[in-house]
Design a protein around this motif. Structure first.
Motif, short mmCIF file in Angstrom:
data_model
loop_
_atom_site.label_atom_id
_atom_site.label_comp_id
_atom_site.label_asym_id
_atom_site.label_seq_id
_atom_site.Cartn_x
_atom_site.Cartn_y
_atom_site.Cartn_z
N PRO A 62 60.28 61.81 109.18
CA PRO A 62 59.72 60.50 109.54
C PRO A 62 58.61 60.03 108.58
O PRO A 62 58.31 58.85 108.53
N ARG A 63 58.03 60.96 107.83
CA ARG A 63 56.97 60.60 106.89
C ARG A 63 57.50 60.29 105.49
O ARG A 63 56.73 60.00 104.59
N MET A 64 58.81 60.39 105.30
CA MET A 64 59.42 60.03 104.02
C MET A 64 59.76 58.55 104.04
O MET A 64 60.15 58.01 105.07
N LYS A 105 66.38 62.57 121.98
CA LYS A 105 66.14 63.48 120.86
C LYS A 105 67.32 63.45 119.89
O LYS A 105 67.14 63.41 118.66
N VAL A 106 68.53 63.49 120.42
CA VAL A 106 69.73 63.43 119.59
C VAL A 106 69.73 62.15 118.76
O VAL A 106 69.94 62.18 117.54
N ASP A 107 69.44 61.02 119.41
CA ASP A 107 69.42 59.72 118.71
C ASP A 107 68.34 59.67 117.65
O ASP A 107 68.56 59.18 116.54
N ASN A 108 67.15 60.20 117.97
CA ASN A 108 66.04 60.19 117.00
C ASN A 108 66.36 61.04 115.78
O ASN A 108 66.12 60.62 114.65
N LYS A 109 66.89 62.24 115.99
CA LYS A 109 67.25 63.11 114.87
C LYS A 109 68.35 62.49 114.01
O LYS A 109 68.28 62.54 112.79
N ALA A 152 73.87 64.50 109.07
CA ALA A 152 73.13 63.94 110.21
C ALA A 152 74.00 63.91 111.46
O ALA A 152 73.54 64.24 112.56
N GLU A 153 75.26 63.52 111.30
CA GLU A 153 76.18 63.48 112.44
C GLU A 153 76.45 64.87 113.00
O GLU A 153 76.46 65.07 114.22
N LEU A 154 76.65 65.84 112.11
CA LEU A 154 76.90 67.22 112.56
C LEU A 154 75.70 67.75 113.34
O LEU A 154 75.85 68.40 114.38
#
Length: 191
Positions: free
Chosen positions: A14-16, A76-80, A60-62
């Motif tokens: 998130p900091r990138m 959490k799943v959506d955020n990741k 990302a999907e995996l």
């Protein structure tokens, strides 16, 4: 060099800054620095995978699929998924020991690859590129190894980590919980 070692920080996804493309030639040069890590018996056990945008999206999907299977909350799943999908630079570093390697050699190989990973991140930082070493277990997904061009994983090749890299929108402050005196037993100190 000391300054690079002491100022390097892990910069989380998130900091990138997802709007700035990192120079992937710097990552390639950092892999060259990585492969100069010490390694017992010169086994050179490291393997490097530099992902393109399509593979980053699939990774990302995996990861999201695996989190969902394991019962993570949907937010959490959506955020990741969102955090990983927008990354501009992702590399994967593995350790590939020889098929006949014994336990000691395999342990030495893993330690050597950890040194290589540190060289990789220090090189990136010295060029103004931030990174984050992640041990998210996405490699346990059955489609992970095909993403890297392999039919499946093998007993000889273990993932050491995923390395997100790019431009830091913000870098975390320096922080250590212990002082040197708390972790050093100095038998040379004057009594």
């Amino acid at each position: 060099m000391v300054d690079v070692i002491r100022t390097r920080r892990s910069v989380s996804q998130p900091r990138m800054d997802p709007n700035l493309e990192p120079d992937h030639e710097i990552a390639r040069a950092a892999f060259e620095s990585a492969r100069w890590a010490p390694n017992h018996k010169r086994t050179e056990p490291w393997r490097f995978y530099l992902l393109d945008d399509a593979r980053i999206g699939r990774l990302a999907e995996l990861n999201a699929e695996l989190l969902a299977r394991r019962g993570s909350k949907q937010d959490k799943v959506d955020n990741k998924l969102r955090e990983w999908r927008v990354q501009r630079g992702v590399a994967i570093i593995t350790c590939a020991s020889a098929p006949d390697a014994d336990e000691v050699t395999r342990a030495e190989d893993r330690l050597a690859v950890a040194c290589a990973a540190q060289n990789f991140m220090l090189h990136l930082w010295s060029e103004g590129v931030a990174s984050k070493w992640s041990t998210a277990s996405v490699w346990e997904h059955e489609d992970f190894w095909p993403l890297l061009g392999k039919a499946s994983g093998s007993e000889q090749e273990d993932v050491i980590g995923l390395f997100f890299y790019g431009h830091a929108a913000e870098a975390p402050p320096a922080k250590r919980n212990k002082e040197l005196k708390d972790v050093l037993v100095d038998f040379r100190a004057a009594r």
